[in-house]
Every structure is written in C-alpha cells, then in structure tokens.
Design a protein around this motif. Structure first.
Motif, PDB file in Angstrom:
ATOM      1  N   LEU A   1      58.220  45.241  34.890  1.00 45.46           N
ATOM      2  CA  LEU A   1      57.762  46.324  35.760  1.00 45.46           C
ATOM      3  C   LEU A   1      58.830  47.391  36.076  1.00 45.46           C
ATOM      4  CD1 LEU A   1      54.891  46.640  36.687  1.00 45.46           C
ATOM      5  CD2 LEU A   1      55.530  45.728  38.906  1.00 45.46           C
TER       6      LEU A   1
ATOM      7  N   TRP B   1      59.346  50.249  33.675  1.00 40.30           N
ATOM      8  CA  TRP B   1      58.381  51.350  33.567  1.00 40.30           C
ATOM      9  C   TRP B   1      58.694  52.466  34.541  1.00 40.30           C
ATOM     10  CZ3 TRP B   1      53.297  48.039  33.210  1.00 40.30           C
ATOM     11  CH2 TRP B   1      53.245  47.470  31.946  1.00 40.30           C
ATOM     12  N   ILE B   2      59.547  52.178  35.500  1.00 38.58           N
ATOM     13  CA  ILE B   2      59.951  53.231  36.415  1.00 38.58           C
ATOM     14  C   ILE B   2      61.058  54.017  35.741  1.00 38.58           C
ATOM     15  CG2 ILE B   2      60.982  53.690  38.664  1.00 38.58           C
ATOM     16  CD1 ILE B   2      59.692  50.979  39.521  1.00 38.58           C
ATOM     17  N   ASN B   3      60.950  55.304  35.817  1.00 42.64           N
ATOM     18  CA  ASN B   3      61.880  56.187  35.136  1.00 42.64           C
ATOM     19  C   ASN B   3      63.336  55.749  35.300  1.00 42.64           C
ATOM     20  OD1 ASN B   3      63.586  58.596  34.782  1.00 42.64           O
ATOM     21  ND2 ASN B   3      61.608  59.507  34.307  1.00 42.64           N
TER      22      ASN B   3
ATOM     23  N   LEU C   1      65.430  57.506  37.813  1.00 43.30           N
ATOM     24  CA  LEU C   1      65.126  57.190  39.210  1.00 43.30           C
ATOM     25  C   LEU C   1      65.844  55.914  39.629  1.00 43.30           C
ATOM     26  CD1 LEU C   1      61.328  57.866  39.755  1.00 43.30           C
ATOM     27  CD2 LEU C   1      63.281  59.085  40.710  1.00 43.30           C
TER      28      LEU C   1
ATOM     29  N   ALA D   1      68.657  55.465  42.478  1.00 43.51           N
ATOM     30  CA  ALA D   1      68.582  54.499  43.576  1.00 43.51           C
ATOM     31  C   ALA D   1      69.954  53.888  43.860  1.00 43.51           C
ATOM     32  CB  ALA D   1      67.575  53.407  43.242  1.00 43.51           C
TER      33      ALA D   1
ATOM     34  N   TYR E   1      72.215  46.889  35.468  1.00 41.65           N
ATOM     35  CA  TYR E   1      70.898  46.957  36.097  1.00 41.65           C
ATOM     36  C   TYR E   1      69.842  47.490  35.132  1.00 41.65           C
ATOM     37  CZ  TYR E   1      67.238  48.223  39.369  1.00 41.65           C
ATOM     38  OH  TYR E   1      66.041  48.332  40.009  1.00 41.65           O
TER      39      TYR E   1
ATOM     40  N   TYR F   1      64.831  44.615  42.388  1.00 39.68           N
ATOM     41  CA  TYR F   1      63.887  45.367  43.215  1.00 39.68           C
ATOM     42  C   TYR F   1      64.496  46.032  44.441  1.00 39.68           C
ATOM     43  CZ  TYR F   1      59.911  44.133  40.392  1.00 39.68           C
ATOM     44  OH  TYR F   1      59.031  44.034  39.354  1.00 39.68           O
TER      45      TYR F   1
ATOM     46  N   ILE G   1      64.763  49.757  44.327  1.00 33.36           N
ATOM     47  CA  ILE G   1      63.472  50.444  44.381  1.00 33.36           C
ATOM     48  C   ILE G   1      62.947  50.480  45.818  1.00 33.36           C
ATOM     49  CG2 ILE G   1      61.099  50.363  43.547  1.00 33.36           C
ATOM     50  CD1 ILE G   1      62.346  48.989  41.000  1.00 33.36           C
TER      51      ILE G   1
ATOM     52  N   ILE H   1      56.716  59.655  28.115  1.00 33.88           N
ATOM     53  CA  ILE H   1      56.812  59.794  29.575  1.00 33.88           C
ATOM     54  C   ILE H   1      58.251  59.549  30.049  1.00 33.88           C
ATOM     55  CG2 ILE H   1      56.205  58.617  31.737  1.00 33.88           C
ATOM     56  CD1 ILE H   1      53.830  59.981  31.138  1.00 33.88           C
ATOM     57  N   ASP H   2      58.905  58.588  29.421  1.00 31.43           N
ATOM     58  CA  ASP H   2      60.222  58.141  29.872  1.00 31.43           C
ATOM     59  C   ASP H   2      61.376  58.943  29.307  1.00 31.43           C
ATOM     60  OD1 ASP H   2      60.337  56.294  31.780  1.00 31.43           O
ATOM     61  OD2 ASP H   2      60.968  54.634  30.521  1.00 31.43           O
TER      62      ASP H   2
ATOM     63  N   ALA I   1      59.929  59.523  43.667  1.00 29.54           N
ATOM     64  CA  ALA I   1      60.034  58.157  43.138  1.00 29.54           C
ATOM     65  C   ALA I   1      58.934  57.278  43.707  1.00 29.54           C
ATOM     66  CB  ALA I   1      61.402  57.570  43.473  1.00 29.54           C
TER      67      ALA I   1
ATOM     68  N   MET J   1      55.697  57.896  42.072  1.00 31.12           N
ATOM     69  CA  MET J   1      55.647  57.369  40.710  1.00 31.12           C
ATOM     70  C   MET J   1      55.480  55.852  40.706  1.00 31.12           C
ATOM     71  SD  MET J   1      58.416  59.877  38.861  1.00 31.12           S
ATOM     72  CE  MET J   1      58.253  59.388  37.166  1.00 31.12           C
ATOM     73  N   VAL J   2      56.203  55.178  41.614  1.00 39.41           N
ATOM     74  CA  VAL J   2      56.076  53.718  41.704  1.00 39.41           C
ATOM     75  C   VAL J   2      54.649  53.341  42.087  1.00 39.41           C
ATOM     76  CG1 VAL J   2      56.797  51.672  42.982  1.00 39.41           C
ATOM     77  CG2 VAL J   2      58.509  53.326  42.236  1.00 39.41           C
TER      78      VAL J   2
ATOM     79  N   ILE K   1      52.416  53.639  39.126  1.00 36.46           N
ATOM     80  CA  ILE K   1      52.587  52.554  38.150  1.00 36.46           C
ATOM     81  C   ILE K   1      51.909  51.278  38.635  1.00 36.46           C
ATOM     82  CG2 ILE K   1      54.293  50.984  37.143  1.00 36.46           C
ATOM     83  CD1 ILE K   1      56.128  53.516  37.037  1.00 36.46           C
TER      84      ILE K   1
ATOM     85  N   VAL L   1      49.027  49.257  36.689  1.00 44.21           N
ATOM     86  CA  VAL L   1      49.122  47.847  36.311  1.00 44.21           C
ATOM     87  C   VAL L   1      47.941  47.069  36.884  1.00 44.21           C
ATOM     88  CG1 VAL L   1      50.453  45.719  36.622  1.00 44.21           C
ATOM     89  CG2 VAL L   1      51.617  47.840  36.056  1.00 44.21           C
TER      90      VAL L   1
ATOM     91  N   ASN M   1      45.169  45.161  34.716  1.00 47.55           N
ATOM     92  CA  ASN M   1      44.982  43.726  34.953  1.00 47.55           C
ATOM     93  C   ASN M   1      43.526  43.398  35.239  1.00 47.55           C
ATOM     94  OD1 ASN M   1      46.804  41.777  34.612  1.00 47.55           O
ATOM     95  ND2 ASN M   1      47.784  41.969  36.605  1.00 47.55           N
TER      96      ASN M   1
END
Lengths: 282, 262
Positions: free
Chosen positions: A104, A107-109, A112, A116, A154, B18, B21, B196-197, B233, B236-237, B240, B244, B248
C-alpha cells in the motif's frame, strides 16, 4: 494468417527506433563531441568529457552514490529479511492482508513519502518536539547523510521484502521437516536449507534496490539538501543549471555502463532465478 | 515468547512504514504552519489547496496523461506483442533486447536521452512530449506481460479458428484477444501506475507551464515544508484507500458469484 500477423510488429520496430535507439545514439554522440554554446552543429570528437568525469571531485560523487546505494541495500536486507520470514510463517488468510499493507505505501507518491520524512526529521519537526519533551538535545538530522539513508531505506524496503517473501513461501515444508528429523538445529536448518533456497529472492531484491538507488536523485535532493550531490543530481545539474549537455551525456553513459556491469555481475544468479522464482507477487 | 518478538518486529516495521504517512495526514489539519506543534483543528490548508490553480492543473495533467498513455501503450503493446510472437527468432531477440533498455536503464538516463531527442528535432517540450515519453516507458511493460500469455497459448486454436472459416481479424478478435486478456489487463495496470507515479522522466520532458503532481510536490518540498502539501497528500491517500476498498469489494463479489455458480 501466420505471415500476416508478423507485420503487426513493424510499427513498434519504427517506434523503438525513434524513441529508444536514436535517443541512445544522441547521448552517445553528445558525450564524445564538444560544441560551443550548447549547439551541436560543429561536431568535434573528444574524450574530454569522460576525462573530466574522472576528476577527484566527480569520482568522490560516484563513490558516494555507490556507497549510499550499497548501505541502502544492506539495511534493506538486514531489516527486510526477518520481516519476510515472519510474514511467510503466518497463516494464509492473514498473510494476504499483511502483504497488501506492505504494498500500500508504495502506491502513495514516492515524493510525498519522502516529504513526510522532511516533516519528521526537520529542526522544528515532530521528532525534535518529542526529544524536547524528554529533555534531550536534538538539532534535527534533516539535510544530513543519515536523513538521506533513512529516506532511501524507507522507499526501497518493500522491493526487498516482497521477492524474498515469494521465494520463502515456495519452500517445501517437508525439506525443513526432513532437516529437523535428520538432527539439524534451528540455526543449521536456516543456514543450510532455508537461506540457500531463498537466495533467488535475495538477489532479485538486491537488484530491485541497488540499481534504482544508485541513480536516485529526488530523495537525496529533498532529504540531503541542495549541497548533497549524487551522480543523479550531477546529471540534473548539467542539463538544468549549467547547460553542459556533453558532460551530462558522458555521465549518463557512465551510469549506464555501471548498471550493465552490475547486471552482468548478477547474471549468474539469473539462472538460479529461472529455476526458483523470486519475482514480485503481482 | 519467540512469537511475541516476531509480532513486535512486524509491528515496528509497520510503524516505520506508516508513521510518516500518519504524521503527514495529522498536520494537514493543523492551524499553524508548524509541523511540530498542534495548535488546533483547521481546514485552511485544504482551502488554500483548492485555490491553487497550479495544483489543479497538475492534477488534471497527471490524470489525462495517465489515461492517454495507458490506452495507447496498451493497444500498441498488445498489437506489437502479436507481431513479435510471429516474427523470426533472431529479430525477436533483437526487438526484445531493445525493449528491455527502458526497463533496466536508470530513469534519469532515459529522461535525458528523450530530452535531447526532442530538442534536437525541435519539438517544443510540453504536454505532448510528456505523453510520448510515458508511452515510451510503459509499452515495454505491456509487451512483457502480454508475450508470455501468447507463448503459453495453444497455437492450434488459431488454426482451428481459421479452418472453421474465421478471417484473420476475427481470429485475433474472438480467439486470441480473450485468451491473452489477463496479460493485457496486467500490462494496462502497470502502465497506469507507472504513469501516475512518474517523476524523473516527466521532470525532464515537460515545459514549465505543464507539470504533473510529482513535479509540483518536488518543487513545493524543495522550497521547504508547507501544510498545503500535507493536504494534497491526505487527499491522495484517501483516494488510494477508496480505490483499494472498491477493488477489494468487486473482487469479493466476483469470488462469491463464482462460488454460487458452482
């Protein structure tokens, strides 16, 4: 019928010639010629740009890039292998969810996620607030080597964990049982059975981390600051700031050669791969 | 005991993955510009984000570029894979080797080589050059996902189709395409995510007036930390996670339907 189908490849042959082959020749030609004011009209053959690259300061940059990529790969392997191993032993229902959670963030740029870390590591960032509360002096490690390394690990660690995981789940449990039955200790079983069988995944992981790490330039720029120059930043500088395309092309060619050498270095294990797998799970 | 250490290790790993994020999202709602102190809930950074024309344009360009380049590279890649499947072995090896170049080459080398091409032929860099570059680096992936499907397909079914009176076009449309569909879909998904990336290749192959989200984030982050990036951000999160979740859901419905059929 069969004959008419092969004509379908002709447009792509033309396309690859224009978009892949010609651009490659162009950077090669730029790298061995010199021109005045950035115009390639007068071609003058020279090796000066390559010679220029092998000056001490540029060699330093190359060494720094390789060293950073190497450190990134080693940390990804040391931290990632145990994670892959633990995940491979969890029951399948939970396993899929955990793997999804590993993928997961990818998939975040990428920029970005790097940004962070700017927030966390910065002078007035969350880490410094935390250290202030417990009364530890903290100057902020943003724009240092450690910040770049953290950002690199990371970003790249999923590329190490996933291929290792896919080889680990393919290992036949009977082999491990057999090793125990024949009197091997846990350590011996790991060193002589599990680790060798997971090698194709390790090699794929190393390729997927090391190669892009050598040429990365956004992460070092954002976490290392403007003064932090790696080989990717050096190329960017030639094209964007200095307008020295000839030198920039020479560095690009050198970087390509470096990648090809490392690919050949790992080609032997490619044969292993075709036998064992070790691909990403998608 | 060992199990507990393993859980702890995985937990720490996920914290590492995480925490950044969550920090990002958390401070997008902060009132002040500081990223270390919480000074109250506010949506002002979102308001600023929606007022920024640059970011809206970048978003628009990112999506449009991804849609165009995915469509073109999927069609081009599938057609080319069909051709490559049938050409002589020698030529096939040559094409596939050239095809590999954009995949193994560092992004930055691909980026500058295209940039030199565009400038050499006097092609003004802008949105179209960015789209062409994206088609260039995603088509090889489509070919590499479609080709194995063709190779494992039973070649007799094409002969059977033509023997039964299908024209070549019909044989391709009604027999081959359905057979290789999973490869085509996988290829399209890879092409879309890569587009996209992408940062490096777009960065070198577009004009100042046309940017995508990656370039915009890079430029903003280079100037220093600002909560508008956090707001972007967070959106965008959220997008996503929603994506997902939907995928699913669809996947689960599909599975349960298949079970019902049986």
């Amino acid at each position: 019928m069969n004959k008419s189908l092969n004509r379908l490849s002709y447009p792509y042959l033309l396309w690859t010639f224009i978009m892949i082959v010609i651009p490659f020749f162009l950077i090669f030609i730029y790298s061995v010629t010199s021109s005045k004011e950035g115009s390639p009209v007068i071609f003058q053959f020279t090796f000066d740009h390559y010679r220029e690259f092998f000056s001490p300061s540029n060699i330093n940059i190359l060494n720094k890039s390789i060293w950073l990529a190497f450190q990134t790969t080693v940390y990804c392997l040391i931290l990632g292998y145990p994670a892959a191993w633990i995940i491979s032993k969890i029951n399948i229902r939970k396993q899929n969810a955990i793997i999804l959670f590993f993928i997961l963030p990818m998939w975040i740029n990428m920029l970005l996620r790097t940004y962070a870390w700017q927030i966390i590591l910065g002078r007035s960032g969350i880490l410094s607030t935390f250290f202030n509360i417990i009364n530890i002096k903290y100057e902020g490690i943003l724009y240092t080597d450690s910040a770049v390394l953290i950002g690199m690990v990371y970003n790249f660690i999923p590329f190490m964990v996933l291929p290792i995981f896919t080889t680990l789940i393919k290992i036949d449990d009977n082999l491990i049982e057999a090793a125990y039955d024949l009197g091997a200790s846990t350590k011996e079983t790991f060193l002589k059975i599990i680790f060798p069988l997971s090698l194709p995944g390790v090699v794929t992981g190393i390729i997927l981390v090391f190669l892009p790490a050598v040429s990365s330039f956004a992460i070092p720029r954002l976490l290392g600051g403007g003064q932090y120059v790696l080989i990717g930043n050096l190329i960017e500088k030639q094209f964007y700031l200095l307008g020295n395309w000839n030198f920039g092309s020479a560095i690009a060619i050198i970087l390509m050669i470096l990648i090809i050498i490392s690919m050949m270095f790992m080609k032997k294990t490619d044969e292993l791969k075709s036998r064992g797998g070790g691909t990403l799970p998608w | 005991m060992v199990k507990r250490y393993q859980k702890l290790y995985l937990g720490l790993m996920f914290l590492f993955l995480y925490a950044p994020i969550f920090v990002l999202i958390f401070f997008s709602f902060n009132q002040s510009e500081s990223m270390g102190h919480w000074s109250g809930f506010s949506l002002k950074w979102y308001r600023e984000l929606f007022r920024s024309e640059r970011i809206q344009n970048a978003f628009f360009y990112t999506i449009v570029c991804a849609i165009i380049s995915t469509t073109v590279s999927t069609i081009l890649g599938t057609i080319s894979a069909l051709g490559i499947y049938k050409i002589t072995k020698k030529l096939r090896e040559l094409v596939l080797n050239v095809n590999y170049l954009p995949i193994i080459n560092p992004d930055i080398v691909t980026a500058v080589s295209l940039m030199i091409l565009y400038i050499s032929i006097g092609f003004q860099r802008g949105f179209s050059t960015m789209v062409f570059a994206h088609i260039m680096f995603s088509t090889p992936y489509v070919i590499l996902t479609v080709l194995p499907r063709l190779n494992t397909m039973d070649p007799n079914i094409i002969d059977a189709a033509t023997d039964l009176g299908a024209t070549p076009l019909q044989a391709v449309r009604k027999v081959i395409i359905p057979e290789i569909m999973p490869g085509i879909i996988a290829g399209a998904l890879i092409a879309f995510t890569m587009s996209i990336d992408d940062f490096v290749i777009s960065y070198f192959n577009t004009a100042n007036s046309v940017t995508n989200l990656s370039i915009e984030i890079y430029n903003m982050a280079r100037r220093g930390v600002k909560p508008t990036v956090n707001a972007l951000a967070t959106l965008m999160v959220a997008f996503i996670i929603l994506f997902v979740f939907i995928v699913n859901k669809i996947g689960n419905n599909h599975k349960s339907k298949e079970v019902l059929k049986k």
